[in-house]
Write a protein that holds these residues in place. Structure first.
Motif, PDB file in Angstrom:
ATOM      1  N   THR A  59      69.945  -4.190 -44.276  1.00  0.00           N
ATOM      2  CA  THR A  59      69.621  -3.641 -45.601  1.00  0.00           C
ATOM      3  C   THR A  59      69.423  -2.133 -45.521  1.00  0.00           C
ATOM      4  OG1 THR A  59      68.569  -5.756 -46.133  1.00  0.00           O
ATOM      5  CG2 THR A  59      68.090  -3.929 -47.611  1.00  0.00           C
ATOM      6  N   VAL A  60      68.736  -1.679 -44.464  1.00  0.00           N
ATOM      7  CA  VAL A  60      68.527  -0.232 -44.275  1.00  0.00           C
ATOM      8  C   VAL A  60      69.882   0.472 -44.141  1.00  0.00           C
ATOM      9  CG1 VAL A  60      67.734   1.451 -42.545  1.00  0.00           C
ATOM     10  CG2 VAL A  60      66.188  -0.307 -43.367  1.00  0.00           C
ATOM     11  N   LEU A  61      70.773  -0.131 -43.344  1.00  0.00           N
ATOM     12  CA  LEU A  61      72.067   0.526 -43.120  1.00  0.00           C
ATOM     13  C   LEU A  61      72.889   0.529 -44.407  1.00  0.00           C
ATOM     14  CD1 LEU A  61      72.926  -0.754 -39.523  1.00  0.00           C
ATOM     15  CD2 LEU A  61      71.810   1.374 -40.215  1.00  0.00           C
ATOM     16  N   ASP A  62      72.765  -0.547 -45.164  1.00  0.00           N
ATOM     17  CA  ASP A  62      73.476  -0.638 -46.448  1.00  0.00           C
ATOM     18  C   ASP A  62      73.005   0.468 -47.407  1.00  0.00           C
ATOM     19  OD1 ASP A  62      75.444  -2.309 -47.407  1.00  0.00           O
ATOM     20  OD2 ASP A  62      74.058  -3.261 -48.825  1.00  0.00           O
ATOM     21  N   ILE A  63      71.698   0.667 -47.464  1.00  0.00           N
ATOM     22  CA  ILE A  63      71.145   1.706 -48.356  1.00  0.00           C
ATOM     23  C   ILE A  63      71.642   3.081 -47.888  1.00  0.00           C
ATOM     24  CG2 ILE A  63      69.013   2.833 -49.148  1.00  0.00           C
ATOM     25  CD1 ILE A  63      67.617   0.066 -48.756  1.00  0.00           C
ATOM     26  N   ARG A  64      71.676   3.250 -46.573  1.00  0.00           N
ATOM     27  CA  ARG A  64      72.163   4.546 -46.053  1.00  0.00           C
ATOM     28  C   ARG A  64      73.639   4.752 -46.372  1.00  0.00           C
ATOM     29  NH1 ARG A  64      70.016   5.562 -40.240  1.00  0.00           N
ATOM     30  NH2 ARG A  64      72.199   5.156 -39.892  1.00  0.00           N
ATOM     31  N   THR A  65      74.418   3.662 -46.303  1.00  0.00           N
ATOM     32  CA  THR A  65      75.849   3.765 -46.638  1.00  0.00           C
ATOM     33  C   THR A  65      76.012   4.222 -48.086  1.00  0.00           C
ATOM     34  OG1 THR A  65      76.183   1.928 -45.165  1.00  0.00           O
ATOM     35  CG2 THR A  65      78.033   2.460 -46.587  1.00  0.00           C
ATOM     36  N   LEU A  66      75.055   3.817 -48.927  1.00  0.00           N
ATOM     37  CA  LEU A  66      75.118   4.245 -50.335  1.00  0.00           C
ATOM     38  C   LEU A  66      74.646   5.700 -50.489  1.00  0.00           C
ATOM     39  CD1 LEU A  66      73.661   0.968 -51.946  1.00  0.00           C
ATOM     40  CD2 LEU A  66      76.060   1.685 -51.940  1.00  0.00           C
ATOM     41  N   GLY A  67      74.250   6.307 -49.368  1.00  0.00           N
ATOM     42  CA  GLY A  67      73.921   7.745 -49.398  1.00  0.00           C
ATOM     43  C   GLY A  67      72.439   8.067 -49.539  1.00  0.00           C
ATOM     44  N   HIS A  68      71.547   7.090 -49.258  1.00  0.00           N
ATOM     45  CA  HIS A  68      70.119   7.340 -49.469  1.00  0.00           C
ATOM     46  C   HIS A  68      69.320   7.130 -48.184  1.00  0.00           C
ATOM     47  CE1 HIS A  68      71.588   7.169 -53.463  1.00  0.00           C
ATOM     48  NE2 HIS A  68      71.938   5.905 -53.319  1.00  0.00           N
ATOM     49  N   ALA A  69      68.183   7.826 -48.089  1.00  0.00           N
ATOM     50  CA  ALA A  69      67.336   7.681 -46.903  1.00  0.00           C
ATOM     51  C   ALA A  69      66.622   6.329 -46.951  1.00  0.00           C
ATOM     52  CB  ALA A  69      66.304   8.808 -46.882  1.00  0.00           C
ATOM     53  N   ALA A  70      66.533   5.668 -45.793  1.00  0.00           N
ATOM     54  CA  ALA A  70      65.862   4.356 -45.766  1.00  0.00           C
ATOM     55  C   ALA A  70      65.080   4.192 -44.473  1.00  0.00           C
ATOM     56  CB  ALA A  70      66.892   3.242 -45.893  1.00  0.00           C
ATOM     57  N   ALA A  71      63.901   3.598 -44.600  1.00  0.00           N
ATOM     58  CA  ALA A  71      63.016   3.380 -43.453  1.00  0.00           C
ATOM     59  C   ALA A  71      62.754   1.887 -43.293  1.00  0.00           C
ATOM     60  CB  ALA A  71      61.690   4.110 -43.681  1.00  0.00           C
ATOM     61  N   PRO A  72      63.029   1.318 -42.117  1.00  0.00           N
ATOM     62  CA  PRO A  72      62.681  -0.092 -41.915  1.00  0.00           C
ATOM     63  C   PRO A  72      61.187  -0.221 -41.601  1.00  0.00           C
ATOM     64  CG  PRO A  72      63.640   0.819 -39.915  1.00  0.00           C
ATOM     65  CD  PRO A  72      63.655   1.930 -40.940  1.00  0.00           C
ATOM     66  N   HIS A  73      60.617  -1.362 -41.939  1.00  0.00           N
ATOM     67  CA  HIS A  73      59.291  -1.711 -41.458  1.00  0.00           C
ATOM     68  C   HIS A  73      59.490  -2.423 -40.117  1.00  0.00           C
ATOM     69  CE1 HIS A  73      57.312  -1.891 -45.733  1.00  0.00           C
ATOM     70  NE2 HIS A  73      58.278  -0.986 -45.679  1.00  0.00           N
ATOM     71  N   ILE A  74      58.435  -2.445 -39.317  1.00  0.00           N
ATOM     72  CA  ILE A  74      58.463  -3.264 -38.093  1.00  0.00           C
ATOM     73  C   ILE A  74      57.058  -3.825 -37.909  1.00  0.00           C
ATOM     74  CG2 ILE A  74      58.007  -1.275 -36.562  1.00  0.00           C
ATOM     75  CD1 ILE A  74      59.922  -2.756 -34.532  1.00  0.00           C
ATOM     76  N   SER A  75      56.955  -5.106 -37.625  1.00  0.00           N
ATOM     77  CA  SER A  75      55.616  -5.662 -37.411  1.00  0.00           C
ATOM     78  C   SER A  75      55.548  -6.262 -36.010  1.00  0.00           C
ATOM     79  CB  SER A  75      55.257  -6.676 -38.491  1.00  0.00           C
ATOM     80  OG  SER A  75      55.955  -7.866 -38.281  1.00  0.00           O
ATOM     81  N   CYS A  76      54.347  -6.207 -35.436  1.00  0.00           N
ATOM     82  CA  CYS A  76      54.238  -6.530 -34.003  1.00  0.00           C
ATOM     83  C   CYS A  76      53.614  -7.886 -33.718  1.00  0.00           C
ATOM     84  CB  CYS A  76      53.431  -5.438 -33.295  1.00  0.00           C
ATOM     85  SG  CYS A  76      51.736  -5.259 -33.930  1.00  0.00           S
ATOM     86  N   VAL A  77      53.082  -8.569 -34.732  1.00  0.00           N
ATOM     87  CA  VAL A  77      52.396  -9.835 -34.468  1.00  0.00           C
ATOM     88  C   VAL A  77      53.385 -10.829 -33.844  1.00  0.00           C
ATOM     89  CG1 VAL A  77      52.800 -10.839 -36.779  1.00  0.00           C
ATOM     90  CG2 VAL A  77      50.794 -11.508 -35.481  1.00  0.00           C
ATOM     91  N   ALA A  78      52.913 -11.569 -32.852  1.00  0.00           N
ATOM     92  CA  ALA A  78      53.725 -12.581 -32.167  1.00  0.00           C
ATOM     93  C   ALA A  78      54.949 -12.001 -31.481  1.00  0.00           C
ATOM     94  CB  ALA A  78      54.133 -13.689 -33.141  1.00  0.00           C
ATOM     95  N   SER A  79      54.898 -10.715 -31.099  1.00  0.00           N
ATOM     96  CA  SER A  79      56.040 -10.096 -30.414  1.00  0.00           C
ATOM     97  C   SER A  79      55.612  -9.646 -29.024  1.00  0.00           C
ATOM     98  CB  SER A  79      56.516  -8.859 -31.166  1.00  0.00           C
ATOM     99  OG  SER A  79      56.970  -9.224 -32.437  1.00  0.00           O
ATOM    100  N   THR A  80      56.596  -9.524 -28.142  1.00  0.00           N
ATOM    101  CA  THR A  80      56.312  -8.967 -26.819  1.00  0.00           C
ATOM    102  C   THR A  80      56.662  -7.481 -26.815  1.00  0.00           C
ATOM    103  OG1 THR A  80      58.546  -9.403 -26.056  1.00  0.00           O
ATOM    104  CG2 THR A  80      56.922 -11.163 -25.705  1.00  0.00           C
ATOM    105  N   HIS A  81      56.189  -6.776 -25.797  1.00  0.00           N
ATOM    106  CA  HIS A  81      56.555  -5.359 -25.658  1.00  0.00           C
ATOM    107  C   HIS A  81      58.069  -5.244 -25.553  1.00  0.00           C
ATOM    108  CE1 HIS A  81      52.295  -4.584 -23.874  1.00  0.00           C
ATOM    109  NE2 HIS A  81      52.312  -4.530 -25.187  1.00  0.00           N
ATOM    110  N   GLU A  82      58.677  -6.189 -24.821  1.00  0.00           N
ATOM    111  CA  GLU A  82      60.121  -6.135 -24.600  1.00  0.00           C
ATOM    112  C   GLU A  82      60.883  -6.272 -25.931  1.00  0.00           C
ATOM    113  OE1 GLU A  82      61.379  -5.110 -21.893  1.00  0.00           O
ATOM    114  OE2 GLU A  82      63.350  -5.274 -22.846  1.00  0.00           O
ATOM    115  N   ASN A  83      60.483  -7.283 -26.769  1.00  0.00           N
ATOM    116  CA  ASN A  83      61.138  -7.444 -28.107  1.00  0.00           C
ATOM    117  C   ASN A  83      61.061  -6.156 -28.899  1.00  0.00           C
ATOM    118  OD1 ASN A  83      59.177 -10.364 -29.001  1.00  0.00           O
ATOM    119  ND2 ASN A  83      61.042 -10.315 -27.790  1.00  0.00           N
ATOM    120  N   ILE A  84      59.850  -5.605 -28.946  1.00  0.00           N
ATOM    121  CA  ILE A  84      59.620  -4.445 -29.823  1.00  0.00           C
ATOM    122  C   ILE A  84      60.383  -3.231 -29.281  1.00  0.00           C
ATOM    123  CG2 ILE A  84      57.819  -2.824 -30.632  1.00  0.00           C
ATOM    124  CD1 ILE A  84      57.731  -5.404 -32.202  1.00  0.00           C
ATOM    125  N   ARG A  85      60.370  -3.071 -27.948  1.00  0.00           N
ATOM    126  CA  ARG A  85      61.094  -1.936 -27.343  1.00  0.00           C
ATOM    127  C   ARG A  85      62.576  -2.028 -27.710  1.00  0.00           C
ATOM    128  NH1 ARG A  85      59.936  -2.945 -22.398  1.00  0.00           N
ATOM    129  NH2 ARG A  85      58.136  -1.585 -22.194  1.00  0.00           N
TER     130      ARG A  85
END
Ligand code: FAD
Length: 281
Positions: A59-85
């Motif tokens: 979705t972020v990349l799609d918004i950027r393709t339309l020419g607009h700035a986009a920021a993804p969220h990221i959440s860390c619950v139930a994740s490992t350092h490796e997943n998040i990295r």
């Protein structure tokens, strides 16, 4: 209230990643409509535990393709350092420089086995592993997070995220501006100086708002609740009253130097656009 405004103000719109082709088409249409308002950026939510991460990035990349700035969220619950990295590296490889970093919530009944406990640990991790690659937004709670031991603790915990390297914050939505002003004053007293942008929830359907608010701890003041309840099924009156209340809230916030507004659009352009036009932005 201590003033927060250091121009330019930040106006942004939040989406969730659609999960059907029709939802994608609708979101493209909403993006085109909201882009006319020239927000600083769009942001896209991330399902806890990474459940939407591919769709968030798409979705972020799609918004950027339309020419607009986009920021993804990221959440860390139930994740490992490796997943998040790995996932931050994908963001970086895609030229993303702005993200919203959260702990997230798991559906009730699911145990949170993961290597991060709180969002401050995520912010610390991002800064340690990726330096200044990202502008990091974090969440703030003027009416306090529902799991906080106390209001004072919640403020200390918010400061942990700022001390860990957060660049700015977006608040949970609220309808009581005084809670926000007091929160800003308390943050200032603690030496927190990052911009804290109010999150704004336009009101379309009262039943939906009441459900969200119960879950996230945002208060619907009694006078508002009573008015909405009194309208029963009269959708036009609910919409009109909701627009009046939310526009007045935004006016008050901007008059008192809030450093911008972040709209929870729920992927709909109409209400946000109507409020924007009333504000004359
Ligand atoms: P934290 O800052 O970690 O706080 C959570 C609770 O733990 C608070 O009660 C806090 O006081 C306490 N706490 C924090 N740090 C400590 C510590 N070190 N020791 C002890 N206690 C601590 N959810 C999603 O799943 N996906 C999204 O995309 C998403 N986007 C959001 C965007 C915004 C702007 C906001 C306001 C919320 C969003 N949420 C999202 C919801 C968010 O994940 C939940 O509110 C979640 O319960 C808390 O996340 P947090 O990052 O604020 O957590």
């Amino acid at each position: 209230m201590t003033t927060q405004a250091t121009p330019p103000r930040s106006f942004s719109f939040e989406f969730f990643p659609p999960n059907t082709p029709e939802g994608k088409d609708k979101l493209r249409a909403a993006t085109a409509e909201l882009a006319l308002l020239k927000p600083k950026f769009f942001s896209v939510t991330y399902g806890a535990g990474g459940s939407t991460r591919e769709r968030t990035l798409d979705t972020v990349l799609d918004i950027r393709t339309l020419g607009h700035a986009a920021a993804p969220h990221i959440s860390c619950v139930a994740s490992t350092h490796e997943n998040i990295r790995e996932w931050l590296q994908r963001y970086k490889d895609n030229g993303i420089k702005h993200l919203v970093a959260l702990r997230g919530d798991l559906p009730s009944g699911i145990a949170a086995a993961g290597e991060f406990r709180y969002a401050n640990e995520l912010v610390e991790f991002i800064r340690r592993e990726f330096g200044d690659t990202f502008h990091i937004e974090v969440a703030a709670y003027p009416e306090f997070h529902p799991q906080a031991k106390s209001a004072q603790d919640d403020l200390v915990n918010f400061k942990r995220k700022v001390d860990a390297g957060a660049s700015s914050a977006i608040t949970q939505y609220f309808y009581n501006a005084d809670a926000y002003y007091r929160f800003i004053d308390e943050c200032t007293a603690k030496g927190i100086s990052i911009p804290i942008v109010p999150g704004i929830m336009p009101i379309g359907r009262f039943s939906q708002l009441a459900r969200f608010s119960d879950a996230c701890g945002a208060e619907i003041p009694r006078w508002m609740r009573k008015k909405f309840e009194g309208y029963g099924d009269d959708a036009d009156s609910i919409r009109a009253f909701g627009l009046d209340v939310v526009t007045a809230l935004c006016e008050d916030l901007l008059k008192n130097d809030a450093p911008g507004l972040h709209f929870y659009t729920l992927n709909q352009a109409a209400l946000t656009t109507a409020i924007w036009q009333r504000l004359g932005l």
